[in-house]
Every structure is written in structure tokens, then in C-alpha cells.
Design an enzyme around this catalytic site. Sequence first.
Site, mmCIF file in Angstrom:
data_model
loop_
_atom_site.group_PDB
_atom_site.id
_atom_site.type_symbol
_atom_site.label_atom_id
_atom_site.label_comp_id
_atom_site.label_asym_id
_atom_site.label_seq_id
_atom_site.Cartn_x
_atom_site.Cartn_y
_atom_site.Cartn_z
ATOM 1 N N GLY A 26 -17.463 -27.576 116.682
ATOM 2 C CA GLY A 26 -17.656 -26.351 117.448
ATOM 3 C C GLY A 26 -16.391 -25.534 117.600
ATOM 4 O O GLY A 26 -16.444 -24.307 117.718
ATOM 5 N N GLU A 49 -12.166 -6.822 92.015
ATOM 6 C CA GLU A 49 -11.273 -7.081 90.867
ATOM 7 C C GLU A 49 -11.999 -7.879 89.785
ATOM 8 O O GLU A 49 -11.403 -8.667 89.064
ATOM 9 C CB GLU A 49 -10.012 -7.819 91.321
ATOM 10 C CG GLU A 49 -9.158 -7.062 92.324
ATOM 11 C CD GLU A 49 -8.686 -5.725 91.784
ATOM 12 O OE1 GLU A 49 -8.528 -5.597 90.557
ATOM 13 O OE2 GLU A 49 -8.485 -4.801 92.589
#
Length: 304
Positions: A26, A49
Site C-alpha cells: 500500500g 521517438e
Amino acid sequence: MSSSSKPLSSWTARDAIQQCREACGGHGFLAVSRLGELRDDNDPNCTYEGDNNVLLQQTSNYLLGLLADKRHKGVTIASPVGSVGYLDDYERILQQRFSVGGKLVLDYNDAISAFQWLVSYLLVESEKKLSKEMKSQDPFTARNVSQVFFCRSLSIAYMEGLILQRFAAFLAGSPDEGIRSVLSKLCSLYGLWCLEKHTSTLFEGGYFSVGTDSKLVKTSILHFCTELKDEAVSLCDVLAPPDHILQSALGASDGQVYKRLYQAMLGHPEALERPPYWQDLVDRPEIGKYHDKISSPPPTKSKL
């Protein structure tokens, strides 16, 4: 090389960040961990790219072109940086089979030999697949349908094997025995981890013949994970940016995770104040209080 290294590096970073997030439980969800921000920043690398899958086609086209020149023109397979030289001997390499000679643990040399066979096999199989498709389809379509399981896998395996070769070459020139010992284990782990993902293809082509072959790869991966456990922090610290750049409560150099989390939460200007909507949650709602404020849409007549 660049057309396959960019996809491999961006995908590896993507998967590594995700696994780190999950490993932190968590806490990895918290904004102060910055893992979510890292994932968001890296994710576009898989597309801009040059889309990764499109770039991989350029690498496979290059490798297939080398094979065609060798077969039809007798041209030696070579490159200025020595990344494809072993493919000139692909026919002999394809005759090889997995052999460990009684080893209990594999290393990066075993992985390099396996990758040379794997790339040679995928190169030949990709050429067969493309030639078959070209007989019934236009070149564009034929190349597209030859990507999955063939040309795409060829490009990825080629770059994984090349990274492994360059890693091993670096180790051979390292003068520090202590550093070389640790990095040799890391190199072996990376090579075998990459190789394990191609297990089905190694069986398909006959390089692996029995189940113990793939089991030895897995056993070796677990072995090097154990060997490198005590070196993990040092290996991360080699690459880690300073705390003021990383700005992560989980990744600070002092290792004080809970102290950093506590400071980050109290550091917010409204951390100890009630939220503006708190009264709405405390007061008991009155039934029908907002009934008159809700406007119902006018009834519509049925067209039936």
C-alpha cells in the site's frame, strides 16, 4: 542496435517500476513514494521517438537482410561494432544442444551460448515465415503478419543477447576482483532471467530436450537471487540519485521509511485541519431535505 535497445529498455523500466510498486504494498500507492510519478513519466517512452513495436521491425529487417546477403551473395555477416558476427556461423550454432557438463548452477557464459542459438533459430524461422507469407500477400501485409512469435521475438532476443555479451566483455576487463565477483553474479542473473522467458522456443527448436534443462535455469536464477540478496542495497546505491532529486519517502538513503512517511504527511499545510466537508459527514441527514431541490425531468410521451 538502437531500434531494439530503446524498446527493450523502456519496457524493462516499465515492468521494473510496476514490480517495485507492488513490492511496496500500500505504501507504493502513496504520492510521497513517487513510484506512480515515475511510472507516468516513463510510460510515454514506450511510444514516442518511435513506437516500440515499429522500431523492432527495423531491427528484424536489418537481421533478415544480413541473412539474405549471406545466402544469395556470399557476404560475410558482420557489423562495425561486432554485434552480429556470430550469426555468420549460424548453421553450426544451430547444431548445438544444451549441455552443462554436470554443472549444478549455470552462469552468464551458458546464457550467452543459449542466446546465440536462440537468435540464430529465430532468424531462420522468421525468414521462413516471411518467405511463406510473401507468396500469397503483398510485402507490407506479409511483414506485419510475420511479427508476432517471429520477427518481434527475434529483435528482442538479439538485443537481450547483445546486452549480455557486452556485460561479460566489461567484466573481463574489470581489474577489481571484489566488484567483478558481484557483477558476475548480476550478469548471470540477468542473462538467465531473460533466457527463462524464451523457454518454450528453446524446447520448440530442440535446444532444450528434457524438463531438467529448464529446471536448471530456474534453479540458477533462485541461486543468484540468494547470492545477491546482501548486495542489493549496495547495487541500488550505485545508481541511486541524491535524496533531493529522488524525493521519495520510501527511497531515502537513510532507510527511515516510516519516519519519512510521518514527516511527509505532517508536512502538508492542512494535515492537522478538518476538511471543509467534515460537518456534512457528522450531521445526521434529514430525510427529504433536498427533495424539493431535485428537479425531475418532464415525462415524455410514448411514440407507440
